[in-house]
Design an enzyme around this catalytic site. Structure first.
Site, PDB file in Angstrom:
ATOM      1  N   ASP A  89       4.708   7.826   0.285  1.00 44.31           N
ATOM      2  CA  ASP A  89       4.245   8.701   1.356  1.00 44.31           C
ATOM      3  C   ASP A  89       2.757   8.951   1.142  1.00 44.31           C
ATOM      4  O   ASP A  89       2.362   9.867   0.435  1.00 44.31           O
ATOM      5  CB  ASP A  89       5.036  10.006   1.339  1.00 44.31           C
ATOM      6  CG  ASP A  89       4.812  10.828   2.597  1.00 44.31           C
ATOM      7  OD1 ASP A  89       3.958  10.435   3.420  1.00 44.31           O
ATOM      8  OD2 ASP A  89       5.485  11.850   2.765  1.00 44.31           O
ATOM      9  N   GLY A  90       1.942   8.092   1.754  1.00 42.33           N
ATOM     10  CA  GLY A  90       0.495   8.195   1.584  1.00 42.33           C
ATOM     11  C   GLY A  90      -0.237   8.520   2.867  1.00 42.33           C
ATOM     12  O   GLY A  90      -1.386   8.932   2.845  1.00 42.33           O
ATOM     13  N   LYS A  91       0.436   8.294   4.027  1.00 45.47           N
ATOM     14  CA  LYS A  91      -0.168   8.541   5.345  1.00 45.47           C
ATOM     15  C   LYS A  91      -1.557   7.932   5.428  1.00 45.47           C
ATOM     16  O   LYS A  91      -2.503   8.542   5.921  1.00 45.47           O
ATOM     17  CB  LYS A  91      -0.182  10.033   5.656  1.00 45.47           C
ATOM     18  CG  LYS A  91       1.217  10.660   5.669  1.00 45.47           C
ATOM     19  CD  LYS A  91       1.177  12.142   5.954  1.00 45.47           C
ATOM     20  CE  LYS A  91       2.574  12.738   5.962  1.00 45.47           C
ATOM     21  NZ  LYS A  91       3.213  12.752   4.617  1.00 45.47           N
ATOM     22  N   ARG A  92      -1.666   6.698   4.970  1.00 45.13           N
ATOM     23  CA  ARG A  92      -2.950   6.013   4.973  1.00 45.13           C
ATOM     24  C   ARG A  92      -3.298   5.545   6.384  1.00 45.13           C
ATOM     25  O   ARG A  92      -2.421   5.227   7.185  1.00 45.13           O
ATOM     26  CB  ARG A  92      -2.913   4.818   4.027  1.00 45.13           C
ATOM     27  CG  ARG A  92      -2.720   5.177   2.552  1.00 45.13           C
ATOM     28  CD  ARG A  92      -3.808   6.120   2.086  1.00 45.13           C
ATOM     29  NE  ARG A  92      -3.909   6.177   0.632  1.00 45.13           N
ATOM     30  CZ  ARG A  92      -3.655   7.240  -0.110  1.00 45.13           C
ATOM     31  NH1 ARG A  92      -3.241   8.355   0.466  1.00 45.13           N
ATOM     32  NH2 ARG A  92      -3.808   7.215  -1.418  1.00 45.13           N
ATOM     33  N   THR A 123       3.893   5.069   4.344  1.00 46.92           N
ATOM     34  CA  THR A 123       3.675   5.796   5.589  1.00 46.92           C
ATOM     35  C   THR A 123       2.222   5.603   6.026  1.00 46.92           C
ATOM     36  O   THR A 123       1.301   5.582   5.206  1.00 46.92           O
ATOM     37  CB  THR A 123       3.991   7.297   5.451  1.00 46.92           C
ATOM     38  OG1 THR A 123       3.176   7.878   4.424  1.00 46.92           O
ATOM     39  CG2 THR A 123       5.463   7.513   5.124  1.00 46.92           C
TER      40      THR A 123
END
Length: 306
Positions: free
Chosen positions: A101-104, A138
């Site tokens: 879950d990094g929301k890069r 993510t």
């Protein structure tokens, strides 16, 4: 095998559409564990790893996947990042799918670098080296197609997957995601259409794409509306439990095979030992196991697993 097929196979094998979030904070980790290490960044990172590994040991036969949020590791610096990498590696050794879950999200070479770190390979002197080498990441889509294409390309090349933020579960999500477009649709509808287009070349054997979506459980009507827009897109569903998402509402977004999504729980599992007098603090991992079983039974009471 497509990443989405590996995930669905794991869900079917465990008969459990649950992903355990691993979002360690100091207040989450029992003093029993923290007291073993010095009160430093390195000491906290070691406590995190021990805590995570104990939770994985206690639940890996029940759950198909884990979702470590890298922010909770970055806050402890280099040693925290090391704990993240070791957590991911340990989970994979136990046969679990790993969703970072990094929301890069960025464009050009920056997006390529993000994707290389998590999904692809880093090139050094003609050699290609896997770094974090997770199964899914993510991704934030709000820079548009330029910001997503590098991730999609690595999904194709390395059989990896992404979960693209579409409709999140936080209360203020509507400030942006529910903005009305000129055609009357919401912004999250526009993003859903893009996710469909990004994922069309990554459809797996179960009919779902390895370009998947994050869709929260906190608004059942929106969840169902988005499902109709994205019939071939698998959902990562936050918002279950403490945020108000109910199993019976989530189940409506699954198909007749019991497929369509994986439901996240983080705090409710990690802090299960604080919610009951049944377990001593030393038994925090066993408490987490019991919460996973309770959640599984709640979900599968409404989602008929194939």
């Amino acid at each position: 095998m497509r990443a989405i097929d590996r995930l669905i196979h794991a869900i079917q094998e465990k008969k459990n559409p649950t992903v355990m979030g691993l979002d360690p904070q100091e207040k989450v980790i029992p003093e029993y564990v923290r007291s073993k290490y010095p009160k430093t960044l390195e000491g906290m990172s070691k406590a995190i790893l021990e805590f995570n590994q104990a939770l994985i040991d206690a639940t890996h036969d029940l759950i198909p996947a884990v979702k470590p949020n890298i922010a909770f590791y970055e806050m402890f610096g280099l040693k925290g990042i090391e704990a993240f990498e070791k957590t991911c590696s340990y989970a994979k050794q136990k046969g679990l799918i790993v969703i970072a879950d990094g929301k890069r999200g960025d464009i050009g070479s920056t997006a390529e670098a993000y994707s290389s770190a998590f999904l692809g390979r880093t090139k050094i002197g003609g050699e290609e080296i896997a770094v974090f080498d997770v199964d899914f990441l993510t991704v934030n889509p709000y820079l548009g197609t330029d910001g997503v294409n590098p991730f999609v390309e690595d999904c194709l090349k390395y059989d990896k997957g992404i979960f693209v933020l579409d409709k999140t579960s936080n209360p203020s999500a509507a400030e942006l995601q529910n903005l009305e477009m000129t055609d009357g649709k919401k912004l999250y509808d526009q993003v859903a259409g893009l996710i469909n287009s990004w994922g069309k070349d990554l459809i797996g054997d179960y009919g779902y794409s390895s370009v998947a979506a994050v869709v929260g459980a906190t608004n059942p009507e929106e969840l169902m509306s988005i499902r109709k827009t994205m019939p071939e897109i698998f959902f990562l569903i936050p918002g279950y439990g403490a945020q108000g998402g109910k199993a019976e509402d989530i189940a409506r977004s699954f198909d007749e095979r019991g497929l369509g999504g994986i439901v996240n729980a983080s705090r409710s599992i990690m802090t299960a030992y604080t919610k009951t007098d049944q377990f001593a603090v030393e038994d925090y991992a066993q408490a987490a196991r019991c919460e996973v079983i309770r959640m599984r039974d709640d979900l599968t009471g409404h989602i008929k697993m194939g």
